[in-house]
Motif scaffolding. Structure first.
Motif, PDB file in Angstrom:
ATOM      1  N   SER A  14       2.018  29.796  63.093  1.00 25.43           N
ATOM      2  CA  SER A  14       3.433  29.817  63.481  1.00 25.43           C
ATOM      3  C   SER A  14       4.052  31.164  63.135  1.00 25.43           C
ATOM      4  O   SER A  14       3.515  31.923  62.323  1.00 25.43           O
ATOM      5  N   GLY A  15       5.188  31.434  63.710  1.00 24.71           N
ATOM      6  CA  GLY A  15       5.908  32.676  63.455  1.00 24.71           C
ATOM      7  C   GLY A  15       6.426  32.775  62.030  1.00 24.71           C
ATOM      8  O   GLY A  15       6.770  33.866  61.569  1.00 24.71           O
ATOM      9  N   SER A  16       6.466  31.661  61.312  1.00 22.91           N
ATOM     10  CA  SER A  16       6.906  31.679  59.918  1.00 22.91           C
ATOM     11  C   SER A  16       5.755  32.008  58.964  1.00 22.91           C
ATOM     12  O   SER A  16       5.946  32.066  57.757  1.00 22.91           O
ATOM     13  N   GLY A  17       4.547  32.186  59.512  1.00 21.81           N
ATOM     14  CA  GLY A  17       3.374  32.502  58.700  1.00 21.81           C
ATOM     15  C   GLY A  17       2.583  31.271  58.305  1.00 21.81           C
ATOM     16  O   GLY A  17       1.585  31.376  57.592  1.00 21.81           O
ATOM     17  N   GLU A  18       2.996  30.098  58.763  1.00 22.12           N
ATOM     18  CA  GLU A  18       2.286  28.855  58.467  1.00 22.12           C
ATOM     19  C   GLU A  18       1.001  28.799  59.280  1.00 22.12           C
ATOM     20  O   GLU A  18       0.980  29.198  60.439  1.00 22.12           O
ATOM     21  N   ILE A  19      -0.072  28.298  58.673  1.00 26.27           N
ATOM     22  CA  ILE A  19      -1.327  28.118  59.395  1.00 26.27           C
ATOM     23  C   ILE A  19      -1.616  26.626  59.518  1.00 26.27           C
ATOM     24  O   ILE A  19      -1.118  25.818  58.729  1.00 26.27           O
ATOM     25  N   GLY A  20      -2.414  26.293  60.509  1.00 28.99           N
ATOM     26  CA  GLY A  20      -2.748  24.893  60.682  1.00 28.99           C
ATOM     27  C   GLY A  20      -4.019  24.709  61.476  1.00 28.99           C
ATOM     28  O   GLY A  20      -4.539  25.637  62.103  1.00 28.99           O
ATOM     29  N   PHE A  21      -4.498  23.476  61.424  1.00 26.81           N
ATOM     30  CA  PHE A  21      -5.706  23.066  62.118  1.00 26.81           C
ATOM     31  C   PHE A  21      -5.390  21.745  62.807  1.00 26.81           C
ATOM     32  O   PHE A  21      -4.705  20.902  62.237  1.00 26.81           O
ATOM     33  N   TYR A  22      -5.898  21.568  64.023  1.00 21.27           N
ATOM     34  CA  TYR A  22      -5.613  20.301  64.692  1.00 21.27           C
ATOM     35  C   TYR A  22      -6.783  19.815  65.532  1.00 21.27           C
ATOM     36  O   TYR A  22      -7.650  20.581  65.927  1.00 21.27           O
ATOM     37  N   TRP A  23      -6.749  18.497  65.760  1.00 19.98           N
ATOM     38  CA  TRP A  23      -7.728  17.800  66.581  1.00 19.98           C
ATOM     39  C   TRP A  23      -6.919  16.900  67.515  1.00 19.98           C
ATOM     40  O   TRP A  23      -5.891  16.347  67.113  1.00 19.98           O
ATOM     41  N   GLU A  24      -7.383  16.742  68.731  1.00 22.84           N
ATOM     42  CA  GLU A  24      -6.704  15.822  69.634  1.00 22.84           C
ATOM     43  C   GLU A  24      -7.710  15.162  70.554  1.00 22.84           C
ATOM     44  O   GLU A  24      -8.736  15.742  70.886  1.00 22.84           O
ATOM     45  N   ASN A  25      -7.377  13.942  70.916  1.00 28.06           N
ATOM     46  CA  ASN A  25      -8.234  13.181  71.803  1.00 28.06           C
ATOM     47  C   ASN A  25      -7.385  12.074  72.425  1.00 28.06           C
ATOM     48  O   ASN A  25      -7.007  11.127  71.737  1.00 28.06           O
ATOM     49  N   GLY A  26      -7.080  12.220  73.699  1.00 34.96           N
ATOM     50  CA  GLY A  26      -6.280  11.215  74.389  1.00 34.96           C
ATOM     51  C   GLY A  26      -4.926  11.038  73.738  1.00 34.96           C
ATOM     52  O   GLY A  26      -4.160  11.975  73.610  1.00 34.96           O
ATOM     53  N   ASN A  27      -4.655   9.818  73.275  1.00 42.66           N
ATOM     54  CA  ASN A  27      -3.359   9.526  72.666  1.00 42.66           C
ATOM     55  C   ASN A  27      -3.357   9.721  71.145  1.00 42.66           C
ATOM     56  O   ASN A  27      -2.423   9.305  70.471  1.00 42.66           O
ATOM     57  N   GLU A  28      -4.405  10.349  70.612  1.00 42.29           N
ATOM     58  CA  GLU A  28      -4.484  10.616  69.179  1.00 42.29           C
ATOM     59  C   GLU A  28      -4.410  12.125  68.916  1.00 42.29           C
ATOM     60  O   GLU A  28      -4.998  12.924  69.627  1.00 42.29           O
ATOM     61  N   TYR A  29      -3.679  12.462  67.856  1.00 48.59           N
ATOM     62  CA  TYR A  29      -3.501  13.857  67.463  1.00 48.59           C
ATOM     63  C   TYR A  29      -3.426  13.898  65.942  1.00 48.59           C
ATOM     64  O   TYR A  29      -2.764  13.064  65.321  1.00 48.59           O
ATOM     65  N   ALA A  30      -4.106  14.851  65.334  1.00 45.72           N
ATOM     66  CA  ALA A  30      -4.029  15.044  63.885  1.00 45.72           C
ATOM     67  C   ALA A  30      -3.936  16.535  63.594  1.00 45.72           C
ATOM     68  O   ALA A  30      -4.547  17.351  64.291  1.00 45.72           O
ATOM     69  N   GLU A  31      -3.166  16.863  62.580  1.00 49.22           N
ATOM     70  CA  GLU A  31      -3.068  18.265  62.163  1.00 49.22           C
ATOM     71  C   GLU A  31      -2.925  18.352  60.656  1.00 49.22           C
ATOM     72  O   GLU A  31      -2.388  17.450  60.011  1.00 49.22           O
ATOM     73  N   ILE A  32      -3.449  19.443  60.145  1.00 50.73           N
ATOM     74  CA  ILE A  32      -3.286  19.808  58.744  1.00 50.73           C
ATOM     75  C   ILE A  32      -2.617  21.169  58.761  1.00 50.73           C
ATOM     76  O   ILE A  32      -3.139  22.111  59.369  1.00 50.73           O
ATOM     77  N   THR A  33      -1.458  21.285  58.132  1.00 48.17           N
ATOM     78  CA  THR A  33      -0.741  22.559  58.103  1.00 48.17           C
ATOM     79  C   THR A  33      -0.394  22.921  56.666  1.00 48.17           C
ATOM     80  O   THR A  33      -0.227  22.041  55.811  1.00 48.17           O
ATOM     81  N   CYS A  34      -0.309  24.232  56.414  1.00 50.19           N
ATOM     82  CA  CYS A  34       0.150  24.670  55.101  1.00 50.19           C
ATOM     83  C   CYS A  34       0.975  25.936  55.244  1.00 50.19           C
ATOM     84  O   CYS A  34       0.667  26.805  56.051  1.00 50.19           O
ATOM     85  N   ASP A  35       2.052  25.974  54.464  1.00 47.99           N
ATOM     86  CA  ASP A  35       2.913  27.148  54.443  1.00 47.99           C
ATOM     87  C   ASP A  35       2.941  27.797  53.065  1.00 47.99           C
ATOM     88  O   ASP A  35       3.666  28.732  52.816  1.00 47.99           O
ATOM     89  N   ASN A  36       2.127  27.251  52.159  1.00 46.54           N
ATOM     90  CA  ASN A  36       1.933  27.873  50.852  1.00 46.54           C
ATOM     91  C   ASN A  36       0.493  27.615  50.418  1.00 46.54           C
ATOM     92  O   ASN A  36      -0.201  26.812  51.033  1.00 46.54           O
ATOM     93  N   SER A  37       0.064  28.304  49.390  1.00 48.60           N
ATOM     94  CA  SER A  37      -1.346  28.226  49.011  1.00 48.60           C
ATOM     95  C   SER A  37      -1.653  27.060  48.080  1.00 48.60           C
ATOM     96  O   SER A  37      -2.788  26.902  47.651  1.00 48.60           O
ATOM     97  N   GLU A  38      -0.679  26.224  47.794  1.00 46.64           N
ATOM     98  CA  GLU A  38      -0.876  25.126  46.851  1.00 46.64           C
ATOM     99  C   GLU A  38      -0.995  23.756  47.508  1.00 46.64           C
ATOM    100  O   GLU A  38      -1.624  22.861  46.958  1.00 46.64           O
ATOM    101  N   ALA A  39      -0.350  23.573  48.673  1.00 51.20           N
ATOM    102  CA  ALA A  39      -0.275  22.235  49.251  1.00 51.20           C
ATOM    103  C   ALA A  39      -0.336  22.286  50.773  1.00 51.20           C
ATOM    104  O   ALA A  39      -0.083  23.314  51.391  1.00 51.20           O
ATOM    105  N   TYR A  40      -0.672  21.139  51.360  1.00 53.82           N
ATOM    106  CA  TYR A  40      -0.722  21.017  52.808  1.00 53.82           C
ATOM    107  C   TYR A  40      -0.040  19.723  53.229  1.00 53.82           C
ATOM    108  O   TYR A  40       0.240  18.841  52.412  1.00 53.82           O
TER     109      TYR A  40
END
Length: 178
Positions: free
Chosen positions: A115-141
């Motif tokens: 993202s433009g705020s410097g946040e990174i993320g990972f995502y998976w999608e399949n049909g009507n299912e979507y999952a993402e893991i995002t973090c904007d700091n180095s301690e938590a997601y």
């Protein structure tokens, strides 16, 4: 699926310009393999850590994700023409830890997002299912899962903790149905 493992251990990348300075983490002196390579890109591989009893191994597909993740260090302010910030080295390192966990749970390699705020993320999608893991700091997601537009959210999960059973089950289900 068959994959040939490639040993890559906490590869630290640094910009090759003389004005760039990155505070390097402190590692034990045992097991450090120093590499200095000239490349055609703006990155130089500085070193990798390899301990025979505690090796981190990334498969080829995950290695591509790690390379993409570390390439974000080359981004300058306003990389997206909207004032976008590049993620910090600490955040990239946290992302590497998350990718390692994803691989350890045998998840398919996620798609990466920034993202433009410097946040990174990972995502998976399949049909009507979507999952993402995002973090904007180095301690938590944050983990977000959507199925049939119904959200499930886990916030402020520690980067160094094992993934929850809810997260692993939901991402595994998306991966199984692909």
């Amino acid at each position: 699926m068959f994959s040939i493992p490639v040993t890559v251990i906490s590869t630290v990348m640094a910009l090759s310009t003389p004005t760039t300075q990155i505070n390097m983490p402190t590692f034990p002196s045992v097991g450090i393999e120093v590499q200095a390579k000239n490349t055609s890109t703006s990155f130089k591989s500085i070193y990798s850590i390899s301990k025979s009893e505690n090796q981190i191994i990334f498969s080829g597909e995950y290695m591509n994700a790690i390379s993409t993740l570390y390439s974000y260090l080359s981004l300058q302010y306003d990389w997206d023409s909207y004032g976008g910030k590049a993620p910090t080295f600490d955040l990239i390192s946290a992302g590497e830890k998350l990718l390692l966990q994803c691989q350890n749970y045998a998840f398919k390699v996620p798609k990466l997002m920034l993202s433009g705020s410097g946040e990174i993320g990972f995502y998976w999608e399949n049909g009507n299912e979507y999952a993402e893991i995002t973090c904007d700091n180095s301690e938590a997601y944050t983990f977000v899962y959507m199925k049939d537009k119904v959200p499930f959210i886990e916030e402020d999960k520690a980067i160094n903790d094992a993934f929850s059973s809810d997260l692993t089950t939901r991402i595994s289900n998306i991966n199984r149905n692909v």
